[in-house]
Design a protein around this motif. Structure first.
Motif, PDB file in Angstrom:
ATOM      1  N   GLU A  82       0.822  -1.226   0.000  1.00 48.82           N
ATOM      2  CA  GLU A  82       0.000   0.000   0.000  1.00 48.82           C
ATOM      3  C   GLU A  82       0.845   1.260   0.000  1.00 48.82           C
ATOM      4  O   GLU A  82       1.776   1.353   0.812  1.00 48.82           O
ATOM      5  CB  GLU A  82      -0.931   0.004   1.208  1.00 48.82           C
ATOM      6  CG  GLU A  82      -1.995  -1.094   1.184  1.00 48.82           C
ATOM      7  CD  GLU A  82      -2.934  -1.021  -0.020  1.00 48.82           C
ATOM      8  OE1 GLU A  82      -3.214   0.107  -0.492  1.00 48.82           O
ATOM      9  OE2 GLU A  82      -3.361  -2.077  -0.499  1.00 48.82           O
ATOM     10  N   PRO A  83       0.540   2.241  -0.805  1.00 50.87           N
ATOM     11  CA  PRO A  83      -0.386   2.199  -1.928  1.00 50.87           C
ATOM     12  C   PRO A  83       0.248   1.431  -3.095  1.00 50.87           C
ATOM     13  O   PRO A  83       1.460   1.514  -3.294  1.00 50.87           O
ATOM     14  CB  PRO A  83      -0.561   3.681  -2.285  1.00 50.87           C
ATOM     15  CG  PRO A  83       0.741   4.307  -1.875  1.00 50.87           C
ATOM     16  CD  PRO A  83       1.215   3.550  -0.687  1.00 50.87           C
ATOM     17  N   PRO A  84      -0.570   0.697  -3.861  1.00 51.22           N
ATOM     18  CA  PRO A  84       0.008  -0.124  -4.936  1.00 51.22           C
ATOM     19  C   PRO A  84       0.598   0.720  -6.068  1.00 51.22           C
ATOM     20  O   PRO A  84       0.041   1.751  -6.429  1.00 51.22           O
ATOM     21  CB  PRO A  84      -1.183  -0.953  -5.441  1.00 51.22           C
ATOM     22  CG  PRO A  84      -2.395  -0.201  -5.009  1.00 51.22           C
ATOM     23  CD  PRO A  84      -2.028   0.567  -3.776  1.00 51.22           C
ATOM     24  N   LEU A  85       1.703   0.237  -6.606  1.00 51.17           N
ATOM     25  CA  LEU A  85       2.353   0.932  -7.731  1.00 51.17           C
ATOM     26  C   LEU A  85       2.007   0.282  -9.062  1.00 51.17           C
ATOM     27  O   LEU A  85       2.383   0.799 -10.116  1.00 51.17           O
ATOM     28  CB  LEU A  85       3.866   0.946  -7.519  1.00 51.17           C
ATOM     29  CG  LEU A  85       4.332   1.689  -6.252  1.00 51.17           C
ATOM     30  CD1 LEU A  85       5.841   1.567  -6.078  1.00 51.17           C
ATOM     31  CD2 LEU A  85       3.900   3.151  -6.295  1.00 51.17           C
ATOM     32  N   LEU A  86       1.329  -0.858  -9.007  1.00 56.39           N
ATOM     33  CA  LEU A  86       0.875  -1.545 -10.225  1.00 56.39           C
ATOM     34  C   LEU A  86      -0.603  -1.869 -10.064  1.00 56.39           C
ATOM     35  O   LEU A  86      -1.056  -2.173  -8.952  1.00 56.39           O
ATOM     36  CB  LEU A  86       1.670  -2.839 -10.441  1.00 56.39           C
ATOM     37  CG  LEU A  86       3.120  -2.651 -10.888  1.00 56.39           C
ATOM     38  CD1 LEU A  86       3.913  -3.953 -10.747  1.00 56.39           C
ATOM     39  CD2 LEU A  86       3.177  -2.169 -12.344  1.00 56.39           C
ATOM     40  N   PRO A  87      -1.375  -1.823 -11.177  1.00 58.05           N
ATOM     41  CA  PRO A  87      -2.814  -2.107 -11.080  1.00 58.05           C
ATOM     42  C   PRO A  87      -3.095  -3.593 -10.858  1.00 58.05           C
ATOM     43  O   PRO A  87      -2.198  -4.435 -10.990  1.00 58.05           O
ATOM     44  CB  PRO A  87      -3.356  -1.615 -12.422  1.00 58.05           C
ATOM     45  CG  PRO A  87      -2.188  -1.539 -13.336  1.00 58.05           C
ATOM     46  CD  PRO A  87      -0.949  -1.421 -12.519  1.00 58.05           C
ATOM     47  N   ALA A  88      -4.361  -3.901 -10.563  1.00 53.84           N
ATOM     48  CA  ALA A  88      -4.729  -5.267 -10.177  1.00 53.84           C
ATOM     49  C   ALA A  88      -4.721  -6.252 -11.352  1.00 53.84           C
ATOM     50  O   ALA A  88      -4.288  -7.390 -11.208  1.00 53.84           O
ATOM     51  CB  ALA A  88      -6.109  -5.250  -9.520  1.00 53.84           C
ATOM     52  N   GLY A  89      -5.190  -5.824 -12.520  1.00 55.90           N
ATOM     53  CA  GLY A  89      -5.325  -6.753 -13.641  1.00 55.90           C
ATOM     54  C   GLY A  89      -4.012  -6.962 -14.391  1.00 55.90           C
ATOM     55  O   GLY A  89      -3.196  -6.030 -14.523  1.00 55.90           O
ATOM     56  N   ALA A  90      -3.831  -8.182 -14.905  1.00 63.74           N
ATOM     57  CA  ALA A  90      -2.573  -8.521 -15.593  1.00 63.74           C
ATOM     58  C   ALA A  90      -2.358  -7.661 -16.840  1.00 63.74           C
ATOM     59  O   ALA A  90      -1.231  -7.235 -17.125  1.00 63.74           O
ATOM     60  CB  ALA A  90      -2.551 -10.003 -15.946  1.00 63.74           C
ATOM     61  N   VAL A  91      -3.433  -7.417 -17.596  1.00 62.24           N
ATOM     62  CA  VAL A  91      -3.299  -6.602 -18.808  1.00 62.24           C
ATOM     63  C   VAL A  91      -2.904  -5.175 -18.441  1.00 62.24           C
ATOM     64  O   VAL A  91      -2.045  -4.552 -19.076  1.00 62.24           O
ATOM     65  CB  VAL A  91      -4.607  -6.631 -19.637  1.00 62.24           C
ATOM     66  CG1 VAL A  91      -4.573  -5.592 -20.752  1.00 62.24           C
ATOM     67  CG2 VAL A  91      -4.829  -8.017 -20.231  1.00 62.24           C
ATOM     68  N   ASP A  92      -3.547  -4.655 -17.400  1.00 65.12           N
ATOM     69  CA  ASP A  92      -3.228  -3.292 -16.965  1.00 65.12           C
ATOM     70  C   ASP A  92      -1.806  -3.208 -16.404  1.00 65.12           C
ATOM     71  O   ASP A  92      -1.107  -2.216 -16.611  1.00 65.12           O
ATOM     72  CB  ASP A  92      -4.243  -2.814 -15.925  1.00 65.12           C
ATOM     73  CG  ASP A  92      -5.602  -2.533 -16.540  1.00 65.12           C
ATOM     74  OD1 ASP A  92      -5.666  -2.330 -17.775  1.00 65.12           O
ATOM     75  OD2 ASP A  92      -6.599  -2.513 -15.798  1.00 65.12           O
ATOM     76  N   ARG A  93      -1.390  -4.252 -15.699  1.00 65.66           N
ATOM     77  CA  ARG A  93      -0.007  -4.256 -15.199  1.00 65.66           C
ATOM     78  C   ARG A  93       0.983  -4.226 -16.364  1.00 65.66           C
ATOM     79  O   ARG A  93       1.994  -3.534 -16.323  1.00 65.66           O
ATOM     80  CB  ARG A  93       0.266  -5.477 -14.312  1.00 65.66           C
ATOM     81  CG  ARG A  93      -0.208  -5.313 -12.892  1.00 65.66           C
ATOM     82  CD  ARG A  93       0.482  -6.307 -11.962  1.00 65.66           C
ATOM     83  NE  ARG A  93       0.252  -7.700 -12.319  1.00 65.66           N
ATOM     84  CZ  ARG A  93      -0.831  -8.389 -12.021  1.00 65.66           C
ATOM     85  NH1 ARG A  93      -1.789  -7.810 -11.329  1.00 65.66           N
ATOM     86  NH2 ARG A  93      -0.960  -9.652 -12.381  1.00 65.66           N
ATOM     87  N   ALA A  94       0.649  -4.990 -17.412  1.00 63.15           N
ATOM     88  CA  ALA A  94       1.529  -5.006 -18.593  1.00 63.15           C
ATOM     89  C   ALA A  94       1.582  -3.612 -19.222  1.00 63.15           C
ATOM     90  O   ALA A  94       2.641  -3.164 -19.685  1.00 63.15           O
ATOM     91  CB  ALA A  94       1.040  -6.036 -19.606  1.00 63.15           C
ATOM     92  N   ARG A  95       0.444  -2.921 -19.243  1.00 60.86           N
ATOM     93  CA  ARG A  95       0.437  -1.552 -19.807  1.00 60.86           C
ATOM     94  C   ARG A  95       1.341  -0.628 -18.996  1.00 60.86           C
ATOM     95  O   ARG A  95       2.159   0.105 -19.560  1.00 60.86           O
ATOM     96  CB  ARG A  95      -0.984  -0.990 -19.833  1.00 60.86           C
ATOM     97  CG  ARG A  95      -1.012   0.478 -20.267  1.00 60.86           C
ATOM     98  CD  ARG A  95      -2.408   1.062 -20.351  1.00 60.86           C
ATOM     99  NE  ARG A  95      -2.347   2.404 -20.921  1.00 60.86           N
ATOM    100  CZ  ARG A  95      -2.497   3.535 -20.232  1.00 60.86           C
ATOM    101  NH1 ARG A  95      -2.750   3.486 -18.924  1.00 60.86           N
ATOM    102  NH2 ARG A  95      -2.397   4.702 -20.836  1.00 60.86           N
ATOM    103  N   VAL A  96       1.187  -0.659 -17.692  1.00 63.92           N
ATOM    104  CA  VAL A  96       1.972   0.252 -16.847  1.00 63.92           C
ATOM    105  C   VAL A  96       3.460  -0.077 -16.953  1.00 63.92           C
ATOM    106  O   VAL A  96       4.308   0.821 -17.058  1.00 63.92           O
ATOM    107  CB  VAL A  96       1.476   0.193 -15.383  1.00 63.92           C
ATOM    108  CG1 VAL A  96       2.437   0.929 -14.457  1.00 63.92           C
ATOM    109  CG2 VAL A  96       0.080   0.788 -15.288  1.00 63.92           C
ATOM    110  N   ARG A  97       3.790  -1.368 -16.942  1.00 66.48           N
ATOM    111  CA  ARG A  97       5.204  -1.741 -17.084  1.00 66.48           C
ATOM    112  C   ARG A  97       5.732  -1.286 -18.443  1.00 66.48           C
ATOM    113  O   ARG A  97       6.868  -0.805 -18.554  1.00 66.48           O
ATOM    114  CB  ARG A  97       5.383  -3.251 -16.932  1.00 66.48           C
ATOM    115  CG  ARG A  97       5.226  -3.751 -15.506  1.00 66.48           C
ATOM    116  CD  ARG A  97       5.703  -5.197 -15.389  1.00 66.48           C
ATOM    117  NE  ARG A  97       5.629  -5.679 -14.016  1.00 66.48           N
ATOM    118  CZ  ARG A  97       4.739  -6.580 -13.564  1.00 66.48           C
ATOM    119  NH1 ARG A  97       3.839  -7.087 -14.395  1.00 66.48           N
ATOM    120  NH2 ARG A  97       4.753  -6.970 -12.313  1.00 66.48           N
ATOM    121  N   ALA A  98       4.920  -1.427 -19.499  1.00 69.02           N
ATOM    122  CA  ALA A  98       5.380  -1.016 -20.835  1.00 69.02           C
ATOM    123  C   ALA A  98       5.678   0.483 -20.875  1.00 69.02           C
ATOM    124  O   ALA A  98       6.677   0.917 -21.462  1.00 69.02           O
ATOM    125  CB  ALA A  98       4.333  -1.386 -21.887  1.00 69.02           C
TER     126      ALA A  98
END
Ligand SMILES: N[C@@H](CCC(=O)N[C@@H](CS)C(=O)NCC(=O)O)C(=O)O
Length: 216
Positions: A82-98
């Motif tokens: 907390e607070p999270p730096l990556l979103p919950a969904g795998a696709v969204d995590r891939a977007r943020v990492r990209a």
């Protein structure tokens, strides 16, 4: 008392995101500065911490050394969710990492201090030429990044929604350092807007170069 020790440098564009991440998580740390322009990152003592001779490195309370800023930030996020730096969904995590990797992997390595120094020492580049080089590689990635951010409904006040995350940490640091090289931000209104949203948060503002103990 976290027992964390951060080896870094006030201007380092890989140290800034890590400092902001630690601040967002409320984790204090001991600040150890290595003056990059005096090559202190290659001193024998520091090479025993990080044989790559790069900052940042984070030393945990038990002496474990973590290197590579993105790996360290993800470690912090996993151990302090907390607070999270990556979103919950795998696709969204891939977007943020990209989005984060576009800056950390496509811009930073080309514009790192040792690259600019090599351009000068081996190829006779002067300050103007190295600034042109720096701006070129920023523009190469900021133009598509602007398109990716502006054209995606998942972009909000920050790169992904309404709270700052991994991509914002990288974006903030890159824009901070762009200023030293005269990057024109006019073509990048979405990036500039997100930068300002980050700058308005104390955790980011406190990670800025001018607020560090080794600032010049
Ligand atoms: N991929 C590494 C890059 C680390 C890095 O290159 N740090 C720069 C400062 S931003 C550095 O130590 N440069 C020293 C040099 O170029 O000699 C990371 O993300 O931690």
């Amino acid at each position: 008392m976290t027992g964390l020790t951060l080896h870094n440098y006030f201007r380092s564009s890989t140290s800034i995101p890590l400092r902001a991440a630690l601040n967002l998580k409320g984790l204090g740390y001991t600040y150890v500065a290595h003056h990059l322009r005096k090559s202190e990152q290659r001193a024998a003592g520091y090479l025993t911490v990080n044989p790559q001779g790069l900052v940042p490195s984070l030393v945990l309370a038990d002496g474990t050394v973590l290197t590579q800023s993105l790996a360290i930030i993800e470690y912090i996020d996993e151990t302090h969710p907390e607070p999270p730096l990556l979103p919950a969904g795998a696709v969204d995590r891939a977007r943020v990492r990209a989005l984060a990797y576009a800056i950390a992997c496509e811009i930073h390595p080309l514009n790192n201090l040792r690259v600019l120094a090599r351009l000068k020492s081996a190829f006779g580049a002067d300050e103007e030429a190295t600034s042109l080089w720096f701006r070129h590689w920023v523009d190469e990635t900021f133009a598509p990044l602007e398109t990716l951010l502006a054209g995606d409904p998942r972009t909000g006040r920050f790169c992904h929604g309404g709270s700052p995350g991994l991509a914002d940490l990288c974006l903030y640091a890159q824009v901070v350092n762009n200023r030293r090289f005269g990057v024109d931000m006019d073509p990048y209104p979405t990036i500039a807007r997100i930068f300002q949203a980050c700058a308005d948060i104390p955790a980011f503002a406190d990670a800025a170069p001018e607020r560090q103990p080794d600032a010049e």
